[in-house]
Write an enzyme that holds these catalytic residues in place. Structure first.
Site, PDB file in Angstrom:
ATOM      1  N   HIS A  49       4.409   0.480 -10.333  1.00 52.07           N
ATOM      2  CA  HIS A  49       4.977   1.462 -11.264  1.00 52.07           C
ATOM      3  C   HIS A  49       4.617   1.131 -12.704  1.00 52.07           C
ATOM      4  CE1 HIS A  49       8.975  -0.971 -11.378  1.00 52.07           C
ATOM      5  NE2 HIS A  49       8.398  -1.120 -12.557  1.00 52.07           N
ATOM      6  N   GLU A  98       7.616   5.687 -10.372  1.00 51.21           N
ATOM      7  CA  GLU A  98       7.512   4.994  -9.097  1.00 51.21           C
ATOM      8  C   GLU A  98       6.394   5.601  -8.246  1.00 51.21           C
ATOM      9  OE1 GLU A  98       9.115   2.366  -8.640  1.00 51.21           O
ATOM     10  OE2 GLU A  98      11.052   2.437  -9.663  1.00 51.21           O
TER      11      GLU A  98
END
Ligand code: F6R
Length: 247
Positions: free
Chosen positions: A138, A143
């Protein structure tokens, strides 16, 4: 990508802080995108020392944080506003109005995300974006699976990210479940990017990046499509052959 491999974290921090200072000499009103977390702390320390030693005037520099937890007030020790205040603004006695951080207490988080994008645009965009990388690849709090065209948005933090950040809190239960993060497309608009990676736990992310492909499951790999990226990486952040043998 310009890859600089160094032996130690200290060397990484010294190299990164020098690069930031060089940019500031070229443009005193630099808009510096700032990351938080453990990786850049040494860079901020070195930067502060260098600015003091060389008596540089950095009062025109503006900083734009990558992210902020939802639900933490500014003065909470683990808020990212507090982080950047502690590591840069306080030691250098800089004007806090130059610190741009998403408001994690906003009642209208969507509106806050739009306001933040507009604030970055009104500064003329980010000149140099400092980035760390999560063990799952990330960047910011984008994410795996985050759309590459994402702008500033609210994210639900993954369990692995909350666990990784629990070391900064008394208990994992105290780690917020949401954050505001600038998006991947926002990061990609930065004119230059300085990515730092240190520690064996980052090796899979570093390997994915250096593979050269762009893969939505490893957000950091989007940087392969950016024209001006410097990666400063410590030797221990490469996957060792020994580990590959066990894979
Ligand atoms: C924080 C941020 C995150 C961190 C990443 C690595 O502003 O943007 O993407 O860079 O979670 O964190 P550390 O450096 O603590 O390993």
């Amino acid at each position: 990508m310009n890859v600089v491999t160094v032996k130690t974290k200290e060397e990484m921090s010294a190299t990164a802080s020098k690069l930031i200072v060089d940019k500031l000499r070229q443009k005193p009103e630099l808009v510096l995108g700032v990351a938080t977390g453990g990786t850049p702390i040494g860079t901020y320390e070195e930067f502060v020392d260098r600015v003091k030693q060389e008596e540089l005037d950095v009062s025109s520099m503006r900083t734009v944080n990558l992210d902020e937890y939802v639900g933490l007030p500014r003065d909470h020790e683990e808020s990212y506003w507090h982080y950047i205040y502690t590591h840069l603004y306080k030691p250098l006695k800089l004007p806090v109005e130059n610190a741009f951080v998403p408001d994690g207490l906003s009642r209208d988080l969507e509106a806050e995300c739009n306001r933040y994008e507009e604030a970055i645009e009104s500064l003329g965009g980010v000149d140099l974006q400092l980035l760390g990388v999560g063990r799952n690849g990330h960047i910011g709090f984008n994410e795996p699976g985050t759309p590459m065209d994402s702008r500033t948005h609210v994210v639900e933090l993954t369990e692995s990210t909350r666990q990784a950040n629990a070391r900064f809190f008394n208990d994992i239960e105290e780690v917020p479940t949401q954050a505001i993060t600038v998006g991947i497309s926002t990061i990609m608009k930065s004119r230059s990017i300085l990515l730092l990676a240190s520690g064996q736990e980052k090796c899979a992310a570093v390997e994915a990046l250096l593979d050269g492909k762009v893969d939505i499951e490893w957000p950091v790999t989007i940087l392969n499509g950016h024209p001006d990226v410097t990666l400063i990486v410590t030797e221990d952040a490469y996957c060792s052959d020994k580990e590959d043998d066990h894979a």
